[in-house]
Motif scaffolding. Structure first.
Motif, PDB file in Angstrom:
ATOM      1  N   ILE A   1      40.204  38.641  53.835  1.00  0.00           N
ATOM      2  CA  ILE A   1      41.876  39.012  54.007  1.00  0.00           C
ATOM      3  C   ILE A   1      41.639  40.225  52.821  1.00  0.00           C
ATOM      4  N   ARG A   2      42.541  41.180  54.153  1.00  0.00           N
ATOM      5  CA  ARG A   2      43.065  42.447  53.307  1.00  0.00           C
ATOM      6  C   ARG A   2      43.544  42.791  52.347  1.00  0.00           C
ATOM      7  N   VAL A   3      42.803  43.320  51.446  1.00  0.00           N
ATOM      8  CA  VAL A   3      43.899  43.169  49.791  1.00  0.00           C
ATOM      9  C   VAL A   3      42.995  45.007  49.217  1.00  0.00           C
ATOM     10  N   SER A   4      43.879  45.148  48.690  1.00  0.00           N
ATOM     11  CA  SER A   4      43.003  46.913  47.876  1.00  0.00           C
ATOM     12  C   SER A   4      42.428  46.184  46.409  1.00  0.00           C
ATOM     13  N   LEU A   5      41.847  46.538  46.068  1.00  0.00           N
ATOM     14  CA  LEU A   5      41.414  46.187  44.579  1.00  0.00           C
ATOM     15  C   LEU A   5      42.427  46.612  44.148  1.00  0.00           C
ATOM     16  N   ALA A   6      43.176  47.824  43.353  1.00  0.00           N
ATOM     17  CA  ALA A   6      44.483  47.762  42.928  1.00  0.00           C
ATOM     18  C   ALA A   6      45.287  46.095  42.757  1.00  0.00           C
ATOM     19  N   THR A   7      45.284  45.883  44.114  1.00  0.00           N
ATOM     20  CA  THR A   7      46.099  44.268  44.220  1.00  0.00           C
ATOM     21  C   THR A   7      45.671  43.254  43.779  1.00  0.00           C
ATOM     22  N   VAL A   8      43.965  43.638  43.885  1.00  0.00           N
ATOM     23  CA  VAL A   8      42.871  42.632  43.055  1.00  0.00           C
ATOM     24  C   VAL A   8      44.070  42.193  41.669  1.00  0.00           C
ATOM     25  N   TYR A   9      43.801  43.647  40.661  1.00  0.00           N
ATOM     26  CA  TYR A   9      43.065  43.547  39.766  1.00  0.00           C
ATOM     27  C   TYR A   9      45.400  43.042  39.751  1.00  0.00           C
ATOM     28  N   ASN A  10      46.712  43.772  39.153  1.00  0.00           N
ATOM     29  CA  ASN A  10      47.949  43.689  39.771  1.00  0.00           C
ATOM     30  C   ASN A  10      47.544  42.129  39.697  1.00  0.00           C
TER      31      ASN A  10
END
Length: 139
Positions: free
Chosen positions: A56-65
Motif C-alpha cells: 500500500i503506497r502511502v506516506s507517513l504523513a497520510t498515515v498520521y492524518n
C-alpha cells in the motif's frame, strides 16, 4: 449450495460510511489493516510499515492524518504514553491500559478493574468526557 461472496473492503467501507468519512483508496486500505482482525494498539510508524509491507503506497504523513481523522470520527482512541509517543486503539470501549515501559507494549485493563474515587470538577463551562488510567510497568 449457495455461495456468499464478501467484497474484501466491505467491512472497512461500511465503517467509514457509518461515521461520514469519504472512502478514499488510502482510507479504505488503512481501515482494512486496522480493523480486519482483533482489537489492537498501533503507532503511526507501525501502521506505515504494515502498509508498505502490504504494497500500500502511502506516506507517513497520510498515515498520521488518517489516524487522526479516524480518531476524530470515533473509530479509534488515541493513547498518549509520553510526549510525542502515542498509540491508536481499535477498542473504543471504556477501558484502561498497562504500558510496558521497556517494550512499549500496551495491554487493555477492563474498566471494572479500576476504581477512581475522586475526580475534580471540570473547569467552568467544560464537561469531563472520559477518565483514562495508564498503569506503567517496567516490562
Amino acid at each position: 449450495m449457495t455461495m456468499i461472496t464478501v467484497r474484501p473492503y466491505s467491512q472497512a467501507l461500511d465503517r467509514l460510511r457509518a461515521v461520514g468519512l469519504r472512502p478514499t483508496r488510502q482510507r479504505l486500505a488503512l481501515a482494512r489493516l486496522l480493523f480486519d482482525g482483533c482489537d489492537r494498539h498501533i503507532s503511526a510508524e507501525q501502521l506505515h510499515t504494515e502498509a508498505l509491507s502490504s504494497n500500500i503506497r502511502v506516506s507517513l504523513a497520510t498515515v498520521y492524518n488518517t489516524l487522526h481523522q479516524f480518531t476524530d470520527a470515533g473509530l479509534l482512541r488515541e493513547i498518549v504514553v509520553d510526549a510525542g509517543r502515542s498509540y491508536f486503539d481499535t477498542n473504543t470501549s471504556d477501558h484502561h491500559h498497562f504500558f510496558y515501559e521497556k517494550s512499549g507494549k500496551l495491554c487493555d485493563i477492563p474498566a471494572e478493574l479500576i476504581a477512581v474515587s475522586k475526580i475534580p470538577d471540570a473547569p467552568a463551562g467544560l464537561n469531563i468526557s472520559r477518565v483514562e488510567v495508564i498503569v506503567r510497568v517496567d516490562g
